[in-house]
Design an enzyme around this catalytic site. Structure first.
Site, PDB file in Angstrom:
ATOM      1  N   HIS A  42       0.868  -1.166   0.000  1.00 53.68           N
ATOM      2  CA  HIS A  42       0.000   0.000   0.000  1.00 53.68           C
ATOM      3  C   HIS A  42       0.913   1.227   0.000  1.00 53.68           C
ATOM      4  CE1 HIS A  42      -4.145  -1.659   1.503  1.00 53.68           C
ATOM      5  NE2 HIS A  42      -3.718  -2.241   0.401  1.00 53.68           N
ATOM      6  N   GLU A  44       1.314   3.441   2.137  1.00 57.69           N
ATOM      7  CA  GLU A  44       1.900   3.634   3.460  1.00 57.69           C
ATOM      8  C   GLU A  44       2.991   2.600   3.757  1.00 57.69           C
ATOM      9  OE1 GLU A  44      -1.250   3.380   2.569  1.00 57.69           O
ATOM     10  OE2 GLU A  44      -2.452   4.958   3.488  1.00 57.69           O
ATOM     11  N   SER A  69      -7.472   7.626   3.664  1.00 60.88           N
ATOM     12  CA  SER A  69      -7.582   7.021   4.993  1.00 60.88           C
ATOM     13  C   SER A  69      -6.858   5.668   5.007  1.00 60.88           C
ATOM     14  CB  SER A  69      -9.080   6.823   5.291  1.00 60.88           C
ATOM     15  OG  SER A  69      -9.282   6.247   6.559  1.00 60.88           O
ATOM     16  N   CYS A  71      -5.841   1.909   5.597  1.00 61.26           N
ATOM     17  CA  CYS A  71      -6.571   0.666   5.878  1.00 61.26           C
ATOM     18  C   CYS A  71      -6.128   0.106   7.232  1.00 61.26           C
ATOM     19  CB  CYS A  71      -6.316  -0.357   4.770  1.00 61.26           C
ATOM     20  SG  CYS A  71      -4.695  -1.160   4.929  1.00 61.26           S
ATOM     21  N   CYS A  74      -2.391  -0.818   7.426  1.00 59.52           N
ATOM     22  CA  CYS A  74      -1.469   0.315   7.537  1.00 59.52           C
ATOM     23  C   CYS A  74      -1.688   1.077   8.842  1.00 59.52           C
ATOM     24  CB  CYS A  74      -1.618   1.232   6.326  1.00 59.52           C
ATOM     25  SG  CYS A  74      -1.124   0.390   4.801  1.00 59.52           S
TER      26      CYS A  74
HETATM   27  N1  CYT Z   1      -4.905   4.344   2.380  1.00 57.72           N
HETATM   28  C1  CYT Z   1      -4.862   3.347   1.456  1.00 57.72           C
HETATM   29  C2  CYT Z   1      -5.981   2.601   1.157  1.00 57.72           C
HETATM   30  C3  CYT Z   1      -5.858   1.601   0.231  1.00 57.72           C
HETATM   31  N2  CYT Z   1      -4.675   1.371  -0.375  1.00 57.72           N
HETATM   32  C4  CYT Z   1      -3.595   2.114  -0.084  1.00 57.72           C
HETATM   33  O1  CYT Z   1      -2.508   1.915  -0.650  1.00 57.72           O
HETATM   34  N3  CYT Z   1      -3.696   3.089   0.844  1.00 57.72           N
END
Ligand code: CYT
Length: 143
Positions: A42, A44, A69, A71, A74
């Site tokens: 992701h 993050e 936002s 997940c 993360c």
């Molecule tokens: N915040 C996020 C949600 C889904 N995928 C990501 O890479 N980042």
């Protein structure tokens, strides 16, 4: 799995920066689900992976800036490494682990950026984006 320009529209449009209290950008990342055939890159986690190991306690002083936002994976990572603050550009298209972050004492700042909200909404609604998006957040695309 080699990536070609034909794959570009599928790329997840989520980036992340790890920011030191001095204002220095320590690391950048972006979602690499398609590019690296990855379930865990992701935006993050990619920024953290790109950072590599750092001095003890540094992450407790850093701010994470992210497009969307974070997940629960993360958010868990932010709690594990004790980031004091997570700044997100928007959460209209997705709400991840914000309640968990707050419950663990992490300050969550939502910038409510209209341009990013619109960009993300359009991409999620697009032919190329819909399936990748659902995959990225563990959902199944309905026909
Ligand atoms: N915040 C996020 C949600 C889904 N995928 C990501 O890479 N980042």
């Amino acid at each position: 799995m080699p990536v070609t320009p034909a794959d570009y529209p599928k790329y997840m449009k989520i980036g992340c920066i790890v920011h030191a209290p001095t204002g220095d950008v320590l690391s950048r990342g972006h979602n690499k689900r398609v590019q690296e055939n990855s379930n865990i890159r992701h935006g993050e986690t990619d920024a953290l992976e790109n950072l590599g190991r750092v001095r003890e306690g540094l992450l407790r002083e850093c701010i994470m800036f992210t497009t969307l936002s974070p997940c629960i994976m993360c958010s868990g990572t932010c709690v594990l490494y004790k980031f004091p603050t997570v700044v997100l550009a928007e959460n209209e298209n997705f709400v991840g682990g914000e309640d968990f972050l707050r419950s663990q004492g992490v300050e969550v700042v939502n910038l409510k950026d209209e341009g990013i909200t619109q960009m993300m909404a359009e991409w999620i609604a697009s032919e190329a984006g819909r399936k990748i998006w659902n995959e990225d957040i563990g959902e199944v695309t309905q026909a």
